[in-house]
Design an enzyme around this catalytic site. Structure first.
Site, short mmCIF file in Angstrom:
data_model
loop_
_atom_site.label_atom_id
_atom_site.label_comp_id
_atom_site.label_asym_id
_atom_site.label_seq_id
_atom_site.Cartn_x
_atom_site.Cartn_y
_atom_site.Cartn_z
N THR A 40 0.71 -1.22 0.01
CA THR A 40 -0.31 0.02 -0.02
C THR A 40 0.73 1.26 -0.06
OG1 THR A 40 -0.02 -0.25 2.43
CG2 THR A 40 -2.09 -1.05 1.15
N SER A 72 32.54 -4.96 6.04
CA SER A 72 31.22 -5.35 6.42
C SER A 72 31.62 -6.89 7.30
CB SER A 72 30.66 -5.99 5.04
OG SER A 72 29.72 -6.91 5.08
N SER A 131 13.34 -6.25 6.14
CA SER A 131 14.14 -5.03 5.59
C SER A 131 15.56 -4.90 6.30
CB SER A 131 13.29 -3.79 6.41
OG SER A 131 12.41 -3.28 5.25
N ASP A 173 9.85 0.93 4.95
CA ASP A 173 10.75 0.49 5.90
C ASP A 173 11.72 1.34 6.49
OD1 ASP A 173 9.43 -1.65 4.40
OD2 ASP A 173 11.09 -2.12 3.04
N TYR A 222 8.07 -7.01 -8.14
CA TYR A 222 7.51 -5.84 -7.30
C TYR A 222 7.55 -4.75 -8.48
CZ TYR A 222 7.72 -2.34 -3.72
OH TYR A 222 7.62 -1.25 -2.77
C1 GLA Z 1 9.05 -3.76 0.38
C2 GLA Z 1 9.29 -2.42 0.23
C3 GLA Z 1 8.01 -1.46 0.95
C4 GLA Z 1 6.93 -2.10 0.91
C5 GLA Z 1 7.04 -3.46 0.98
C6 GLA Z 1 5.41 -4.05 0.47
O1 GLA Z 1 9.40 -4.04 1.68
O2 GLA Z 1 10.68 -1.92 0.17
O3 GLA Z 1 8.29 -0.09 0.71
O4 GLA Z 1 6.20 -1.75 -0.53
O5 GLA Z 1 7.81 -4.21 0.14
O6 GLA Z 1 4.25 -3.54 1.51
#
Ligand code: GLA
Length: 378
Positions: A40, A72, A131, A173, A222
């Site tokens: 969303t 790293s 994330s 994220d 995506y």
């Molecule tokens: C990834 C993207 C976010 C979001 C999600 C799905 O994590 O980085 O910005 O779009 O997918 O909700």
């Protein structure tokens, strides 16, 4: 992969790696679990993520030799650049592109990059749908900008991600990595960027299951979803699907109709979930989470066999009130909401059945809402 980096060890490691460098500062930026509101954010919609207690740590100190250097811990490798070369570095499909991406974005904002030694270490599993890359981006942005007053850390870290990976991701994220709060999810309206914390009921445990897969098509799918949503909005004559209503979508092409239906119903579910959480209605929260999965699977078509299996398995465990895939999809993790006394039963069921199904051992962890990014040393 346990929460809570040992800071004295991190600082000691930094000093061993860079004996000539100045006094180190450690920045922490957490990963996230999104409770509801998936796919969303890039439609200017509603999301309800929480920061988790797994984080990325970037330790930084001035270096004496006019270079930017990054080590790293995950890749056990050091990369270095001369400051005068920074503006011209090109991405090369390497972990250090993340550092370069933040450097470009800061330079573009007129924020100078000083000669710095960096140590990067993360507890957030790479590719696990929690994330890890946003956590890294936020920690690097804080370290390299020295958290300059007035800068939009989440916005800059997102710009770096879009620049480097070319993925047109939303703001969720990075935003949650900056704004997370202990014990609360954060309701964010991605149109106005207004947000507020939503305290989570204590009698609801949250368990994250890492499917250990990340399918090849994740990034391209995506991108396709972002484009399809934009096309659906255009066909409806609105600036984004945030402005669309269910009553308008009947005439759309069938694929675009499904995408629009997911986004519109998901925004509604976020609002209903907030009401349920505020009322302590754990059963209601669970039902909405499971409906979100069904919508992501059937209308947005971003799930996969492994995620569907993990969700079904969780839902068959007594005491589990809801489950869904989280993040972009095509792999990564699922979330289950359950009564706290049933965590071990869920862990046992998921471990055994997923191994039979896929031959892989999933990582299963209890997640807690935790604080957003900050300096943690000194
Ligand atoms: C990834 C993207 C976010 C979001 C999600 C799905 O994590 O980085 O910005 O779009 O997918 O909700």
């Amino acid at each position: 992969m346990s929460a809570g980096m040992n800071l004295p060890d991190t600082v000691r490691q930094f000093r061993d790696l860079y004996p000539a460098s100045g006094e180190p500062v450690v920045w922490r930026a957490p990963g996230r679990v999104n409770l509801i509101g998936e796919h969303t954010d890039y439609n200017l919609g509603l999301v309800l993520p929480m920061a988790i207690d797994l984080a990325c740590y970037v330790t930084a100190a001035p270096s004496k030799d006019g270079r930017l250097r990054a080590y790293s811990q995950q890749f056990q490798e050091v990369v270095e650049w001369r400051l005068e070369d920074l503006a011209a570095i090109a991405p090369r499909g390497h972990w250090s592109d993340r550092v370069a991406g933040v450097v470009w974005v800061l330079l573009r904002q007129g924020i100078p990059i000083n000669a710095t030694d960096l140590l990067i270490d993360s507890e957030v599993p790479l590719g696990g749908g929690l994330s890890s890359s946003a956590a890294l981006g936020v920690a690097l942005t804080l370290a390299l900008s020295e958290n300059r007053p007035g800068i939009d850390v989440a916005g800059l870290a997102r710009a770096a991600e879009v620049d480097t990976v070319g993925l047109p991701c939303g703001i969720m994220d990075q935003f949650i990595s900056v704004k997370g709060q202990p014990g609360a999810a954060i309701f964010l309206d991605c149109r106005s960027l207004q947000w507020h914390p939503v305290p989570l009921p204590r009698n609801c445990a949250m368990v994250v299951v890492n499917s250990m897969v990340k399918h090849e098509l994740a990034n391209s799918a995506y991108r396709t979803r972002v484009a399809e949503c934009a096309e659906a909005a255009k066909s409806l004559g609105v600036a984004s699907l945030r402005y669309a209503e269910l009553s308008q979508i009947d005439g759309l092409d069938p694929v675009l109709r499904r995408r629009a239906r997911h986004v519109i119903t998901e925004n509604n579910r976020v609002q209903e979930f907030v009401d349920a959480a505020m009322a302590g209605d754990v059963g209601g929260m669970g039902r909405l989470v499971t409906q979100s999965h069904e919508s992501l699977r059937d209308d947005h078509e971003v799930s996969c066999a492994e995620l569907d299996f993990l969700v079904e398995t969780a839902l068959n465990v007594e005491g589990v009130v809801g489950s869904r895939m989280i993040g972009g999809g095509f792999g990564g993790s699922t979330l289950a909401l359950l009564h706290p006394g049933r965590v071990e039963a869920l862990q046992a069921a998921v471990r055994t059945r997923y191994r039979e199904f896929s031959g892989m051992s999933p990582e299963v962890q209890v997640s807690r809402a935790s604080a957003g990014a900050s300096r943690v040393y000194p």
